[in-house]
Design a protein around this motif. Structure first.
Motif, PDB file in Angstrom:
ATOM      1  N   UNK B 139      20.880 -19.622  58.810  1.00  0.00           N
ATOM      2  CA  UNK B 139      20.326 -19.247  57.511  1.00  0.00           C
ATOM      3  C   UNK B 139      20.258 -20.432  56.561  1.00  0.00           C
ATOM      4  N   UNK B 140      21.350 -21.197  56.477  1.00  0.00           N
ATOM      5  CA  UNK B 140      21.390 -22.293  55.510  1.00  0.00           C
ATOM      6  C   UNK B 140      20.481 -23.433  55.937  1.00  0.00           C
ATOM      7  N   UNK B 141      20.558 -23.810  57.209  1.00  0.00           N
ATOM      8  CA  UNK B 141      19.809 -24.990  57.657  1.00  0.00           C
ATOM      9  C   UNK B 141      18.304 -24.734  57.652  1.00  0.00           C
ATOM     10  N   UNK B 142      17.869 -23.515  57.966  1.00  0.00           N
ATOM     11  CA  UNK B 142      16.422 -23.279  57.956  1.00  0.00           C
ATOM     12  C   UNK B 142      15.874 -23.487  56.552  1.00  0.00           C
ATOM     13  N   UNK B 143      16.641 -23.066  55.549  1.00  0.00           N
ATOM     14  CA  UNK B 143      16.175 -23.235  54.172  1.00  0.00           C
ATOM     15  C   UNK B 143      16.247 -24.698  53.724  1.00  0.00           C
ATOM     16  N   UNK B 144      17.382 -25.363  54.018  1.00  0.00           N
ATOM     17  CA  UNK B 144      17.516 -26.743  53.551  1.00  0.00           C
ATOM     18  C   UNK B 144      16.543 -27.665  54.287  1.00  0.00           C
ATOM     19  N   UNK B 145      16.244 -27.358  55.558  1.00  0.00           N
ATOM     20  CA  UNK B 145      15.276 -28.189  56.276  1.00  0.00           C
ATOM     21  C   UNK B 145      13.902 -28.085  55.620  1.00  0.00           C
ATOM     22  N   UNK B 146      13.532 -26.851  55.242  1.00  0.00           N
ATOM     23  CA  UNK B 146      12.244 -26.669  54.562  1.00  0.00           C
ATOM     24  C   UNK B 146      12.202 -27.478  53.263  1.00  0.00           C
ATOM     25  N   UNK B 147      13.255 -27.334  52.449  1.00  0.00           N
ATOM     26  CA  UNK B 147      13.281 -28.052  51.170  1.00  0.00           C
ATOM     27  C   UNK B 147      13.307 -29.557  51.396  1.00  0.00           C
ATOM     28  N   UNK B 204      15.479 -16.244  55.562  1.00  0.00           N
ATOM     29  CA  UNK B 204      15.184 -17.656  55.306  1.00  0.00           C
ATOM     30  C   UNK B 204      14.424 -18.272  56.472  1.00  0.00           C
ATOM     31  N   UNK B 205      14.767 -17.882  57.707  1.00  0.00           N
ATOM     32  CA  UNK B 205      14.059 -18.457  58.851  1.00  0.00           C
ATOM     33  C   UNK B 205      12.590 -18.034  58.839  1.00  0.00           C
ATOM     34  N   UNK B 206      12.345 -16.750  58.599  1.00  0.00           N
ATOM     35  CA  UNK B 206      10.966 -16.254  58.628  1.00  0.00           C
ATOM     36  C   UNK B 206      10.137 -16.854  57.496  1.00  0.00           C
ATOM     37  N   UNK B 207      10.701 -16.854  56.292  1.00  0.00           N
ATOM     38  CA  UNK B 207       9.950 -17.398  55.153  1.00  0.00           C
ATOM     39  C   UNK B 207       9.659 -18.877  55.341  1.00  0.00           C
ATOM     40  N   UNK B 208      10.646 -19.612  55.877  1.00  0.00           N
ATOM     41  CA  UNK B 208      10.436 -21.049  56.059  1.00  0.00           C
ATOM     42  C   UNK B 208       9.309 -21.290  57.053  1.00  0.00           C
ATOM     43  N   UNK B 209       9.308 -20.524  58.154  1.00  0.00           N
ATOM     44  CA  UNK B 209       8.254 -20.687  59.156  1.00  0.00           C
ATOM     45  C   UNK B 209       6.888 -20.367  58.537  1.00  0.00           C
TER      46      UNK B 209
END
Lengths: 242, 218, 61
Positions: B139-147, B204-209
């Motif tokens: 959850x955390x890494x998918x969001x921080x990777x996007x940002x 977070x994973x889905x939104x980031x993708x």
């Protein structure tokens, strides 16, 4: 597209005629109503009159953040930088009113709850909201006015933030309602509110709502002007450099 | 080999080549856990109830710093733009980076769990806790990777990234701290914290993708 | 006594609110004015450059 922007410009002209007087008169009526007309609340006393600025402020902030979300979707979809200016303007006003909500809430909480701040569900979620959009403004301020990639980044962040709000509300409620606080939240949701209070509250909604819309329009115009200036400067530099 | 696999392998190779960067993230996490343990020990006799908070703030900060670094090299060398121009789908580019970051973070976090097991005299290597750490990290890494991707070229990004990421991660922090506390038999309420954590990770994973392709479109 | 305390907080709340709005408006006004000035100046600069360049077009490098 042209007719839409033409219509927008017409509406915009009207706003200048309508918004300042409406917000001015309604805000005056609100101050008199809140301090004089509305009856004193029995349990909380005089300080309860802060309701008339506190509650409309957070609603105005929510409205502003809704505008940010919609404008950000349009930025990604249409790539129209004018909507980036709208998003920034609305975010600034949203942060302002969230900050004012937190400040008036703290000053209300001290005499009634005995503390300025407590990690209650609603307080926490409002603070998180403030932080998310303050970060949005910060990120936008760090980038160049004309940087479209930065505008899209900010738009994505704003959409993430808007969709994060339900999760934040949900999690803080779970976190706090399982640990009941000794503090009783204000009985603002009491349906048996005297009609004078309700009337003043409605006027306050109108006044602060119109004020928020007006401030958003002003701020968005400032952002749009800043973009135009930056673009003009780029053209002028190229012209004279050639 | 499918292009998706190739991108994931490329990112893992890059992460390996950049192992000094990841090692410094690991060193940061270690120092953070040691400092917390030391500083809280000065203030209170029983530091065990603070353990979930110590672990997750460390994980989040280490993840944000490391994630911010992970794109710096590619944006400096211009390979990121080249990758965007290649026929590989942006979603695949994002997933490659996110998967590599998750794997690297899991290694760091496992080391911290071992360290904290010794420091706090509590067994932290249990299946339940490892599952919680895995979900929280996704959850955390998918969001921080996007940002991190989007802010790769921005000035002041090192300071900005935590300021942007942490407010968004508040639900994850609450869920993860509480779920960790529950698995350590600390007082944590009865709400389904792991479910909250899972919902956030999926969110977070889905939104980031979904959002990554729009964010990097040139 | 308690009554008086409450009035203080009520006053402080209203003061903070209006001070916030007022300061915001002042900052905004300053920003708008500075921007408008710069737009005007830049437009002048462009117009000058155009009239100066019009009689003899500069050869392209």
């Amino acid at each position: 597209m042209n007719s839409i922007s033409g219509a927008l410009r017409t509406v915009y002209g009207w706003w200048w005629l309508v918004l300042p007087p409406v917000s001015g008169v309604a805000v005056m009526a609100m101050i008199i109503g809140a301090l004089v007309v509305a009856p004193r609340e029995i349990v909380e006393g005089e300080v309860q009159r802060l309701l008339y600025i506190h509650f409309p402020s957070i609603l105005a902030a929510y409205g502003a953040f809704a505008v940010v979300a919609v404008a950000s979707v349009v930025v990604l979809w249409r790539r129209d930088m004018r909507w980036d200016a709208v998003a920034r303007g609305a975010a600034t006003v949203g942060v302002l009113f969230t900050g004012l909500t937190l400040a008036t809430g703290a000053l209300w909480g001290k005499p009634v709850w005995g503390t300025y701040w407590t990690w209650d569900a609603r307080l926490t979620s409002t603070l998180v909201l403030f932080l998310i959009y303050a970060a949005y403004l910060l990120a936008r301020a760090m980038a160049d006015e004309l940087d479209e990639a930065a505008a899209r980044f900010a738009a994505v962040f704003a959409i993430l933030g808007a969709l994060d709000i339900p999760l934040v509300m949900f999690s803080v409620t779970w976190w706090r309602t399982l640990h009941p606080q000794p503090i009783v939240l204000r009985p603002g949701g009491n349906p048996a509110m005297p009609p004078e209070m309700l009337l003043v509250l409605l006027i306050a909604f109108l006044g602060i709502g119109a004020l928020a819309v007006w401030l958003t329009v002003l701020r968005s115009e400032a952002e749009w002007l800043a973009k135009r200036t930056a673009a003009l400067r780029a053209v002028a530099d190229r012209y004279e450099g050639a | 080999m499918s292009p998706a696999m190739a991108v994931v392998l490329k990112d893992l190779r890059l992460a390996w080549r950049d192992r000094a960067g990841w090692a410094s993230a690991g060193a940061f996490a270690t120092i953070a856990v040691l400092t917390y343990s030391f500083a809280f020990d000065l203030a209170t006799g029983d530091v065990r109830p603070l353990l979930p908070g110590v672990l997750w703030t460390t994980f989040l900060f280490a993840g944000i710093f490391a994630g911010g670094q992970s794109f710096a090299r590619e944006s400096e060398e211009g390979t990121f733009d080249a990758l965007l121009l290649s026929p590989v789908a942006p979603t695949v580019i994002y997933l490659g980076k996110a998967i590599a970051n998750v794997i690297a973070m899991l290694v760091i976090e496992f080391a911290q769990l071992l360290l904290a097991t010794i420091l706090f005299d509590t067994n932290l290597v249990s299946v339940e806790l490892l599952v919680i750490v895995f979900i929280g990290t996704v959850g955390a890494v998918s969001l921080t990777t996007l940002l991190a991707t989007m802010s790769a070229t921005m000035r002041g990004r090192a300071m900005l990234l935590p300021v942007m990421a942490l407010p968004l991660l508040v639900p994850l922090l609450i869920g993860a701290v509480r779920a960790t506390g529950a698995s350590l038999n600390l007082e944590a309420g009865t709400a389904p914290w792991t479910l909250l954590l899972t919902v956030f990770a999926l969110w977070s994973a889905m939104l980031s993708v979904l959002l990554f392709p729009m964010a990097v479109e040139r | 006594m308690e009554h008086l305390m409450q009035l203080e907080f009520l006053f402080a709340g209203f003061a903070v609110f209006w001070a916030g709005i007022f300061v915001y408006l002042l900052l905004l006004q300053g920003q708008l004015r500075a921007l408008q000035r710069e737009v005007d100046r830049l437009e002048e600069r462009l117009a000058e450059a155009e009239t100066a360049a019009a009689p003899r077009p500069t050869p392209r490098p």
